[in-house]
Design a protein around this motif. Structure first.
Motif, PDB file in Angstrom:
ATOM      1  N   TYR A   4      48.059  35.048  28.768  1.00 52.96           N
ATOM      2  CA  TYR A   4      46.808  34.456  29.250  1.00 52.96           C
ATOM      3  C   TYR A   4      46.876  33.992  30.693  1.00 52.96           C
ATOM      4  CZ  TYR A   4      45.642  34.380  24.303  1.00 52.96           C
ATOM      5  OH  TYR A   4      45.401  34.740  23.006  1.00 52.96           O
ATOM      6  N   SER A   5      48.073  33.582  31.112  1.00 56.71           N
ATOM      7  CA  SER A   5      48.174  32.992  32.443  1.00 56.71           C
ATOM      8  C   SER A   5      49.571  33.208  33.010  1.00 56.71           C
ATOM      9  CB  SER A   5      47.879  31.496  32.328  1.00 56.71           C
ATOM     10  OG  SER A   5      48.282  30.793  33.465  1.00 56.71           O
ATOM     11  N   LEU A   6      49.618  33.414  34.332  1.00 57.35           N
ATOM     12  CA  LEU A   6      50.876  33.536  35.064  1.00 57.35           C
ATOM     13  C   LEU A   6      50.694  32.737  36.350  1.00 57.35           C
ATOM     14  CD1 LEU A   6      53.660  34.784  35.672  1.00 57.35           C
ATOM     15  CD2 LEU A   6      52.477  36.851  36.420  1.00 57.35           C
ATOM     16  N   SER A   7      51.495  31.694  36.512  1.00 55.09           N
ATOM     17  CA  SER A   7      51.335  30.796  37.659  1.00 55.09           C
ATOM     18  C   SER A   7      52.634  30.623  38.427  1.00 55.09           C
ATOM     19  CB  SER A   7      50.887  29.396  37.193  1.00 55.09           C
ATOM     20  OG  SER A   7      49.771  29.470  36.368  1.00 55.09           O
ATOM     21  N   ALA A  22      47.235  33.802  38.113  1.00 56.66           N
ATOM     22  CA  ALA A  22      46.400  34.880  37.582  1.00 56.66           C
ATOM     23  C   ALA A  22      46.094  34.534  36.132  1.00 56.66           C
ATOM     24  CB  ALA A  22      47.135  36.208  37.659  1.00 56.66           C
ATOM     25  N   TYR A  23      44.887  34.838  35.712  1.00 54.95           N
ATOM     26  CA  TYR A  23      44.445  34.494  34.358  1.00 54.95           C
ATOM     27  C   TYR A  23      43.804  35.702  33.688  1.00 54.95           C
ATOM     28  CZ  TYR A  23      44.759  29.847  36.416  1.00 54.95           C
ATOM     29  OH  TYR A  23      45.197  28.726  37.065  1.00 54.95           O
ATOM     30  N   ASP A  24      43.956  35.779  32.374  1.00 55.31           N
ATOM     31  CA  ASP A  24      43.220  36.749  31.579  1.00 55.31           C
ATOM     32  C   ASP A  24      42.522  35.964  30.475  1.00 55.31           C
ATOM     33  OD1 ASP A  24      42.130  38.712  30.015  1.00 55.31           O
ATOM     34  OD2 ASP A  24      44.003  39.765  29.622  1.00 55.31           O
ATOM     35  N   VAL A  25      41.266  35.642  30.725  1.00 52.08           N
ATOM     36  CA  VAL A  25      40.477  34.867  29.757  1.00 52.08           C
ATOM     37  C   VAL A  25      39.393  35.740  29.122  1.00 52.08           C
ATOM     38  CG1 VAL A  25      40.965  32.596  30.749  1.00 52.08           C
ATOM     39  CG2 VAL A  25      39.059  33.939  31.638  1.00 52.08           C
ATOM     40  N   SER A  26      39.574  37.051  29.204  1.00 55.14           N
ATOM     41  CA  SER A  26      38.559  37.988  28.712  1.00 55.14           C
ATOM     42  C   SER A  26      38.344  37.914  27.206  1.00 55.14           C
ATOM     43  CB  SER A  26      38.924  39.414  29.115  1.00 55.14           C
ATOM     44  OG  SER A  26      40.172  39.769  28.558  1.00 55.14           O
ATOM     45  N   THR A  27      39.334  37.409  26.476  1.00 51.24           N
ATOM     46  CA  THR A  27      39.183  37.324  25.020  1.00 51.24           C
ATOM     47  C   THR A  27      38.426  36.070  24.575  1.00 51.24           C
ATOM     48  OG1 THR A  27      41.342  36.264  24.835  1.00 51.24           O
ATOM     49  CG2 THR A  27      41.278  38.663  24.554  1.00 51.24           C
ATOM     50  N   GLN A  37      40.474  28.227  31.540  1.00 47.22           N
ATOM     51  CA  GLN A  37      41.266  28.436  32.761  1.00 47.22           C
ATOM     52  C   GLN A  37      41.713  27.100  33.352  1.00 47.22           C
ATOM     53  OE1 GLN A  37      39.853  31.619  35.279  1.00 47.22           O
ATOM     54  NE2 GLN A  37      40.489  30.503  37.101  1.00 47.22           N
ATOM     55  N   GLU A  38      40.828  26.119  33.346  1.00 44.87           N
ATOM     56  CA  GLU A  38      41.166  24.774  33.828  1.00 44.87           C
ATOM     57  C   GLU A  38      42.297  24.167  33.003  1.00 44.87           C
ATOM     58  OE1 GLU A  38      38.219  21.420  34.212  1.00 44.87           O
ATOM     59  OE2 GLU A  38      37.151  23.016  35.270  1.00 44.87           O
TER      60      GLU A  38
END
Length: 137
Positions: A4-7, A22-27, A37-38
């Motif tokens: 979901y997230s890579l920081s 980078a975030y993947d919140v598409s689901t 995301q926050e």
């Protein structure tokens, strides 16, 4: 299995700050995406803040597993994944990203950097490359 997230963060004095993510919140539902995301940004900072220099850890937070690696120079990486994603793969990804980031972004920019000022665009590519696509049933 999902990432979901890579920081990438910097653990300096007095606190940790985000350098790039980078975030993947598409689901997630469209209306939930910004708050999810926050939450991921906040959680990444909190976990990096509570981790010692030179340490690796995996922390369960709600239905997510957060993998953190804080290098001895203060550069930190956090991957947020679901519970099924292999831990070893997450730490391999963090090693690779932090090594590449430290080569491309000057160490002098880390203490004052922010997502807007740091020029490093590889995170989205890594997030999608390491995303495991589950076959349709």
């Amino acid at each position: 299995m999902r990432l979901y997230s890579l920081s990438v963060l910097y653990k300096g004095d007095p606190k940790v700050h985000l350098l790039k993510a980078a975030y993947d919140v598409s689901t997630f539902n469209f209306f939930q995406r910004s708050s999810v995301q926050e939450f991921m940004t906040f959680t990444s900072q909190l976990i990096a803040e509570r981790s010692a220099l030179g340490s690796r850890a995996s922390v369960k937070e709600q239905e997510y597993l957060c993998h953190v690696y804080v290098r001895s120079d203060g550069l930190a990486g956090v991957v947020i994944a679901d519970n099924e994603y292999p831990q070893r793969v997450c730490f391999t990804l963090l090693d690779k990203v932090l090594e590449e980031f430290s080569r491309q972004v000057s160490k002098m920019d880390w203490p004052s950097g922010s997502p807007a000022t740091i020029s490093y665009s590889a995170l989205d590519g890594y997030l999608s490359k390491y995303q495991v696509q589950t076959p349709c049933r």
